[in-house]
Enzyme design. Structure first.
Site, PDB file in Angstrom:
ATOM      1  N   GLU A  72       0.825  -1.206   0.000  1.00  0.00           N
ATOM      2  CA  GLU A  72       0.000   0.000   0.000  1.00  0.00           C
ATOM      3  C   GLU A  72       0.867   1.267   0.000  1.00  0.00           C
ATOM      4  O   GLU A  72       0.583   2.226  -0.722  1.00  0.00           O
ATOM      5  CB  GLU A  72      -0.917   0.008   1.237  1.00  0.00           C
ATOM      6  CG  GLU A  72      -1.834  -1.198   1.325  1.00  0.00           C
ATOM      7  CD  GLU A  72      -1.254  -2.340   2.151  1.00  0.00           C
ATOM      8  OE1 GLU A  72      -2.021  -2.988   2.886  1.00  0.00           O
ATOM      9  OE2 GLU A  72      -0.027  -2.589   2.063  1.00  0.00           O
ATOM     10  N   CYS A 106      -2.261  -3.952   7.276  1.00  0.00           N
ATOM     11  CA  CYS A 106      -1.848  -4.183   8.665  1.00  0.00           C
ATOM     12  C   CYS A 106      -2.244  -2.999   9.548  1.00  0.00           C
ATOM     13  O   CYS A 106      -2.388  -1.868   9.086  1.00  0.00           O
ATOM     14  CB  CYS A 106      -0.349  -4.430   8.743  1.00  0.00           C
ATOM     15  SG  CYS A 106       0.673  -2.996   8.339  1.00  0.00           S
ATOM     16  N   THR A 127      21.801 -38.452   1.274  1.00  0.00           N
ATOM     17  CA  THR A 127      21.867 -37.750  -0.006  1.00  0.00           C
ATOM     18  C   THR A 127      23.206 -37.038  -0.165  1.00  0.00           C
ATOM     19  O   THR A 127      23.771 -36.989  -1.260  1.00  0.00           O
ATOM     20  CB  THR A 127      20.702 -36.741  -0.117  1.00  0.00           C
ATOM     21  OG1 THR A 127      19.466 -37.433   0.020  1.00  0.00           O
ATOM     22  CG2 THR A 127      20.727 -36.019  -1.455  1.00  0.00           C
TER      23      THR A 127
END
Length: 362
Positions: A56, A79, A200
């Site tokens: 905004e 907010c 991995t």
């Protein structure tokens, strides 16, 4: 008064703008804003980066015309509390916005309808729920993180048609096509962290950075309950952030050696089979502001996460290959009855290169 069709058109634009912040604003939501006066867009903005102006404010600063009496379109409720920046509702009131069109309310406990009500209390007409489903889907990570207090977890792996992620000898490079690998790197850039297991690391020694596409490198997390990681592993090299998660089954000497390479070691409590407890780990990571994690293997971690009902999304890249005997992507979930099978709440199927991608929400 703009029509419902016009409201949706401007909200679609706000959503488009919001997506530009993907991978940059976490743990904040992605937000876009459009300011319209006399059916003409006079300003657009979005939240560029965590800690910077909200959408905004970004739009207001770019306005090419008079804001007083204009309509604001924003995909998430403005907010009303102090954080890294001042409350957006105060600025909107001060600037004289006449109407605010909101995609969806903010689930944050300090907002959650309060921002919209403050605007109403100051004479601003508020319309909620315009393209709400799309607005919620865009910020699914933020909604999940805010409501559950744990990261949104995406599991991603590539497999053959017969469900193998590697041959019986462990060869997995490359099952998926090059376009699919670029897609996977975009996924990395969209997540706060990327997590793998020590298996991995020992098998593939991955770098776990974002390549082939633009984007930030996520935090690299390696689950290694006994600190078996080689000190020359690629995830311990370079400037990228790395977190090695272990248990008390390690030596202080190895911890010190890793810390000398400016990488962090986190000790968590043991879970089943002596491995790091995933539930407590997720809580710690959430407290650090990690709102999303991309899990790229291996099988044991994926299986444990599924068993613990911690997986929110699965991205399975299926290549047109048949390997026969090999390594499965998921281990035993102790499902003996089809009625116990895990089923997605939603899913979509797409094609990238020669591969088919299943994108599931659990």
């Amino acid at each position: 008064m703009p029509s419902e069709r016009a409201d949706e058109r401007y909200m679609k634009r706000a959503l488009q703008l919001a997506r530009r912040g993907m991978g940059q604003v976490s743990p904040n939501p992605m937000v876009g804003a459009v300011i319209v006066r006399l059916d003409k867009i006079i300003a657009e903005g979005y939240h560029h980066k965590f800690g910077e102006d909200h959408a905004e404010i970004d739009a207001i600063k770019k306005a090419s015309g008079k804001i007083r009496g204009a309509t604001l379109y924003v995909n998430l409720e403005p907010c009303c509390h102090w954080g890294k920046t001042p409350p957006c509702v105060d600025v909107l009131i001060e600037q004289g916005i006449k109407r605010a069109v909101i995609g969806t309310l903010d689930p944050h406990p300090l907002v959650n309808g309060k921002g919209a009500q403050i605007l109403r209390d100051h004479g601003i007409k508020v319309t909620e729920g315009v393209l709400e489903q799309e607005a919620r889907a865009l910020n699914e990570v933020y909604f999940h993180y805010t409501r559950t207090g744990r990261p949104f977890i995406t599991v991603k792996y590539a497999q053959s048609l017969d469900g193998r992620i590697a041959t019986f000898r462990g060869d997995s490079r490359w099952i998926s096509s090059e376009p699919s690998r670029r897609f996977a790197h975009r996924l990395r850039a969209q997540h706060d962290a990327i997590m793998i297991g020590i298996g991995t690391v020992l098998a593939d020694d991955p770098l776990l950075t974002v390549r082939s596409v633009k984007g930030r490198n996520p935090l690299r997390i390696v689950l290694d309950s006994r600190l078996r990681i080689p000190l020359n592993a690629q995830v311990l090299q370079g400037e990228g952030q790395t977190l090695i998660v272990t248990t008390d089954a390690h030596t202080k000497k190895k911890v010190q050696a890793i810390q000398k390479q400016e990488k962090e070691v986190l000790v968590v409590q043991r879970g089943p089979k002596g491995r790091a407890d995933l539930q407590s780990l997720m809580q710690v990571l959430a407290e650090r502001g990690v709102s999303s994690i991309l899990v790229e293997g291996g099988r044991e971690i994926v299986t444990s996460l599924l068993q613990g009902r911690l997986v929110d999304r699965m991205v399975v890249i299926t290549a047109p290959l048949i390997l026969g005997k090999g390594i499965e992507g998921i281990g035993d979930l102790e499902i003996g009855d089809l009625k116990q099978a895990m089923r997605p709440s939603t899913y979509k199927v797409s094609r990238v290169g020669e591969d088919v991608i299943f994108d599931l929400r659990l």
